[in-house]
Design a protein around this motif. Structure first.
Motif, short mmCIF file in Angstrom:
data_model
loop_
_atom_site.label_atom_id
_atom_site.label_comp_id
_atom_site.label_asym_id
_atom_site.label_seq_id
_atom_site.Cartn_x
_atom_site.Cartn_y
_atom_site.Cartn_z
N VAL A 5 0.84 -1.18 0.00
CA VAL A 5 0.00 0.00 0.00
C VAL A 5 0.89 1.24 0.00
O VAL A 5 1.95 1.26 0.62
N ILE A 6 0.44 2.26 -0.74
CA ILE A 6 1.11 3.57 -0.75
C ILE A 6 0.04 4.61 -0.48
O ILE A 6 -0.99 4.65 -1.16
N LEU A 7 0.28 5.44 0.51
CA LEU A 7 -0.68 6.46 0.92
C LEU A 7 0.01 7.82 0.98
O LEU A 7 1.17 7.91 1.36
N ILE A 8 -0.73 8.87 0.63
CA ILE A 8 -0.26 10.24 0.83
C ILE A 8 -1.37 10.98 1.54
O ILE A 8 -2.52 10.99 1.08
N GLY A 9 -1.04 11.57 2.67
CA GLY A 9 -2.03 12.31 3.44
C GLY A 9 -1.37 13.16 4.51
O GLY A 9 -0.14 13.30 4.55
N ARG A 10 -2.20 13.68 5.38
CA ARG A 10 -1.71 14.54 6.47
C ARG A 10 -1.96 13.88 7.82
O ARG A 10 -2.98 13.23 8.01
N LEU A 11 -1.02 14.06 8.74
CA LEU A 11 -1.17 13.50 10.08
C LEU A 11 -2.29 14.22 10.82
O LEU A 11 -2.39 15.45 10.76
N THR A 12 -3.11 13.45 11.53
CA THR A 12 -4.21 14.04 12.28
C THR A 12 -3.77 14.52 13.66
O THR A 12 -4.45 15.34 14.27
N LYS A 13 -2.65 14.00 14.16
CA LYS A 13 -2.06 14.46 15.42
C LYS A 13 -0.61 14.02 15.45
O LYS A 13 -0.17 13.25 14.60
N VAL A 33 -6.39 10.73 4.48
CA VAL A 33 -6.17 10.63 3.04
C VAL A 33 -7.47 11.04 2.34
O VAL A 33 -8.51 10.41 2.54
N ASP A 34 -7.39 12.09 1.52
CA ASP A 34 -8.57 12.57 0.80
C ASP A 34 -9.06 11.53 -0.19
O ASP A 34 -8.25 10.87 -0.86
N ARG A 35 -10.37 11.42 -0.30
CA ARG A 35 -10.96 10.57 -1.33
C ARG A 35 -10.96 11.34 -2.64
O ARG A 35 -11.03 12.57 -2.65
N PRO A 36 -10.89 10.63 -3.79
CA PRO A 36 -10.77 11.33 -5.08
C PRO A 36 -12.09 11.89 -5.61
O PRO A 36 -12.16 12.28 -6.76
N PHE A 37 -13.14 11.92 -4.80
CA PHE A 37 -14.43 12.42 -5.26
C PHE A 37 -15.07 13.22 -4.14
O PHE A 37 -14.62 13.20 -3.01
N GLU A 45 -14.38 14.21 1.22
CA GLU A 45 -14.33 13.28 2.33
C GLU A 45 -12.92 12.71 2.43
O GLU A 45 -12.15 12.76 1.47
N ALA A 46 -12.59 12.16 3.59
CA ALA A 46 -11.27 11.58 3.81
C ALA A 46 -11.40 10.27 4.57
O ALA A 46 -12.38 10.04 5.28
N ASP A 47 -10.41 9.43 4.38
CA ASP A 47 -10.29 8.21 5.18
C ASP A 47 -9.19 8.45 6.20
O ASP A 47 -8.18 9.09 5.91
#
Length: 159
Positions: A5-13, A33-37, A45-47
């Motif tokens: 798995v490869i993810l790009i996102g922002r830390l929540t804390k 991680v933002d959803r593409p829609f 929305e984000a996961d």
């Protein structure tokens, strides 16, 4: 079989650093991680995906990652389970990271302390441990000009 798995996102804390009874470092953090829609209401929305790092990578993440920093994670999905205090079986799905890239410096990320590795840190046994850290830490920041034009002649372009 493949579990990657490869993810790009922002830390929540900020990451949480702990040590096992054997003294092995483990860090946990959640990546948004933002959803593409967008939803029907037009909202993004984000996961929120839990990430775990071990050993030297865990200590590096705890030292340099902060809430809100844009980060790339590469690893594998792991599902584990345990029995809670009420006797119920609890299942946990998380990403076990073996490579974490810091996609923005602490200046750009807003929060964050001192100067850390600008690009990435990876771990995974053998000699891979800190090669990227030492390589990137010894170089100057290639984006130091903050978007100013770069003087490149046409002879330098490969196309």
């Amino acid at each position: 079989m493949l579990n990657r798995v490869i993810l790009i996102g922002r830390l929540t804390k900020d990451p949480e650093l702990r040590y096992t009874p054997a003294g092995v470092a483990v860090t946990q953090f959640t990546l948004a991680v933002d959803r593409p829609f967008t939803s029907q209401g037009g909202e993004r929305e984000a996961d929120f995906i839990p990430v775990v790092t071990w050993r030297q990578l865990a200590e590096t993440c705890a030292n340099y990652l902060r809430k809100g920093r844009l980060t790339a994670v590469e690893g594998r999905i792991q599902v584990r389970n345990y029995e809670n205090n009420e006797g119920r079986r609890v299942y946990v799905t998380e990403v076990i990271a073996d490579n974490v890239r810091f996609l923005e410096s602490s200046r750009e990320g807003g929060s964050g302390g001192g100067q850390g590795p600008r690009e990435d840190s990876s771990s995974g046994g053998g000699n891979r441990g800190n090669n990227n850290y030492s390589r990137n830490n010894s170089n100057q920041d290639p984006f130091f000009d903050d978007g100013k034009p770069i003087d490149i002649s046409d002879d330098d372009l490969p196309f």
